[in-house]
Design a protein around this motif. Structure first.
Motif, mmCIF file in Angstrom:
data_model
loop_
_atom_site.group_PDB
_atom_site.id
_atom_site.type_symbol
_atom_site.label_atom_id
_atom_site.label_comp_id
_atom_site.label_asym_id
_atom_site.label_seq_id
_atom_site.Cartn_x
_atom_site.Cartn_y
_atom_site.Cartn_z
ATOM 1 N N MET A 1 1.953 4.287 -7.886
ATOM 2 C CA MET A 1 1.105 3.582 -7.004
ATOM 3 C C MET A 1 -0.426 4.038 -6.999
ATOM 4 N N HIS A 2 -0.373 5.232 -7.110
ATOM 5 C CA HIS A 2 -1.841 6.312 -7.150
ATOM 6 C C HIS A 2 -2.319 6.080 -8.317
ATOM 7 N N GLU A 3 -1.437 6.153 -9.582
ATOM 8 C CA GLU A 3 -2.019 5.800 -10.722
ATOM 9 C C GLU A 3 -2.446 4.377 -11.019
ATOM 10 N N ILE B 1 -7.353 -7.137 -5.307
ATOM 11 C CA ILE B 1 -7.321 -5.755 -5.718
ATOM 12 C C ILE B 1 -5.926 -5.204 -5.305
ATOM 13 N N GLN B 2 -5.262 -5.196 -4.264
ATOM 14 C CA GLN B 2 -3.903 -4.907 -3.749
ATOM 15 C C GLN B 2 -3.072 -5.578 -4.560
ATOM 16 N N PHE B 3 -3.138 -6.871 -4.975
ATOM 17 C CA PHE B 3 -2.297 -7.537 -5.614
ATOM 18 C C PHE B 3 -2.179 -7.047 -7.296
ATOM 19 N N ILE C 1 -6.995 0.473 -11.827
ATOM 20 C CA ILE C 1 -7.555 -0.720 -11.274
ATOM 21 C C ILE C 1 -8.837 -0.519 -10.858
ATOM 22 N N MET C 2 -9.039 0.578 -10.052
ATOM 23 C CA MET C 2 -10.568 1.022 -9.729
ATOM 24 C C MET C 2 -11.316 1.332 -10.838
ATOM 25 N N THR C 3 -10.702 2.046 -11.820
ATOM 26 C CA THR C 3 -11.572 2.383 -12.963
ATOM 27 C C THR C 3 -12.195 1.125 -13.653
#
Length: 105
Positions: free
Chosen positions: A93-95, A21-23, A100-102
């Motif tokens: 980064m927040h966006e 996920i971080q990648f 990605i989470m969505t």
């Protein structure tokens, strides 16, 4: 003994998932940053996409977040100062995390 192995496997799986996920978040942020920089440089369409791709590549070829900052800073020259670029990196980064989470859900 099986429960210890199960816990260990669960932790390893979570670690791998979190790293993946971080990648994805880092890559998305770098792409968005490249598109933002391209816009400031007056690029659009394929030229903007190519610039974004170059920014993403800099993360891998030159070594991490500071390489991305260096690439964008060099490309923009006097169009944006360090504080502006770093603030944009942070907000993107927040966006990227949100995007990605969505997508994961």
């Amino acid at each position: 003994m099986a429960t210890i192995n199960d816990r260990e496997n669960a932790f390893e799986n979570k670690f791998a998932h979190d790293a993946e996920i971080q990648f994805k978040v880092d890559a998305r942020r770098n792409k968005l940053l490249g598109l933002w920089a391209a816009e400031l440089m007056g690029k659009s369409g394929d030229d903007a996409a190519a610039h974004a791709k170059d920014v993403v590549k800099s993360y891998f070829e030159e070594g991490g977040h500071e390489a991305v900052f260096g690439k964008v800073s060099s490309d923009l020259g006097s169009k944006a100062d360090e504080a502006t670029i770093r603030a944009k990196m942070s907000s993107l980064m927040h966006e990227a995390q949100s995007q990605i989470m969505t997508e994961q859900n």
